[in-house]
Scaffold this motif. Structure first.
Motif, short mmCIF file in Angstrom:
data_model
loop_
_atom_site.label_atom_id
_atom_site.label_comp_id
_atom_site.label_asym_id
_atom_site.label_seq_id
_atom_site.Cartn_x
_atom_site.Cartn_y
_atom_site.Cartn_z
N VAL A 67 0.85 -1.18 0.00
CA VAL A 67 0.00 0.00 0.00
C VAL A 67 0.89 1.23 0.00
O VAL A 67 1.83 1.32 0.79
N ASN A 68 0.60 2.19 -0.88
CA ASN A 68 1.30 3.47 -0.87
C ASN A 68 0.42 4.49 -0.16
O ASN A 68 -0.72 4.70 -0.55
N ILE A 69 0.96 5.15 0.87
CA ILE A 69 0.20 6.13 1.62
C ILE A 69 0.83 7.50 1.38
O ILE A 69 2.02 7.69 1.61
N LYS A 70 0.02 8.43 0.89
CA LYS A 70 0.51 9.78 0.62
C LYS A 70 0.72 10.52 1.94
O LYS A 70 -0.07 10.38 2.88
N GLY A 71 1.79 11.32 2.00
CA GLY A 71 2.08 12.09 3.20
C GLY A 71 1.07 13.21 3.39
O GLY A 71 0.63 13.82 2.42
N LYS A 72 0.72 13.47 4.65
CA LYS A 72 -0.25 14.52 4.94
C LYS A 72 0.40 15.89 4.77
O LYS A 72 1.58 16.07 5.08
N THR A 73 -0.38 16.86 4.33
CA THR A 73 0.08 18.24 4.26
C THR A 73 -0.12 18.87 5.63
O THR A 73 -1.21 18.79 6.19
N LYS A 74 0.92 19.49 6.15
CA LYS A 74 0.85 20.11 7.47
C LYS A 74 1.31 21.55 7.36
O LYS A 74 2.16 21.89 6.55
N ARG A 75 0.73 22.40 8.22
CA ARG A 75 1.12 23.82 8.24
C ARG A 75 1.96 24.11 9.48
O ARG A 75 1.68 23.61 10.55
N PHE A 76 2.97 24.93 9.28
CA PHE A 76 3.77 25.42 10.40
C PHE A 76 3.72 26.94 10.29
O PHE A 76 4.52 27.54 9.58
#
Length: 106
Positions: A67-76
């Protein structure tokens, strides 16, 4: 050494498995289907993963699902970052086979 691991470079096989995934879902899957979950390299193939598990843990592998899981977009603050993409491998073991991560030899 199994026939599957002879086709691949042993140094490469040692790097294919990044880490075991120990989570509630992974434990549930392990109990139900005798499958172990690993985090693997992005470019790892199913035959490579199978050979690596058989080489490192001396067990027989029935099948591998990936399974390929896309990385979550996070804000800093103002900047937007992204977590790394993850490739997960569910390695199903043949009946009677067992993996233990505790380190003690069985």
């Amino acid at each position: 050494m199994t026939a599957a691991s002879k086709k691949f470079d042993e140094g490469r096989l040692m790097q294919v498995l990044v880490a075991p995934i120990v989570s509630e879902k992974a434990t549930h899957v392990a109990d139900k289907t005798n499958a172990v979950t690993f985090k693997v390299l992005q470019d790892a193939t199913k035959p490579e993963i199978k050979a690596a598990v058989e080489l490192m843990f001396k067990v027989e592998v029935k099948g591998v699902s990936v399974v390929n899981i896309k990385g979550k977009t996070k804000r800093f603050g103002r900047s937007v970052g992204r977590r790394d993409h993850v490739r997960k491998a569910y390695v199903t073991l043949k009946p009677g086979q067992e993996l233990n991560f505790s380190g003690e030899a069985a």
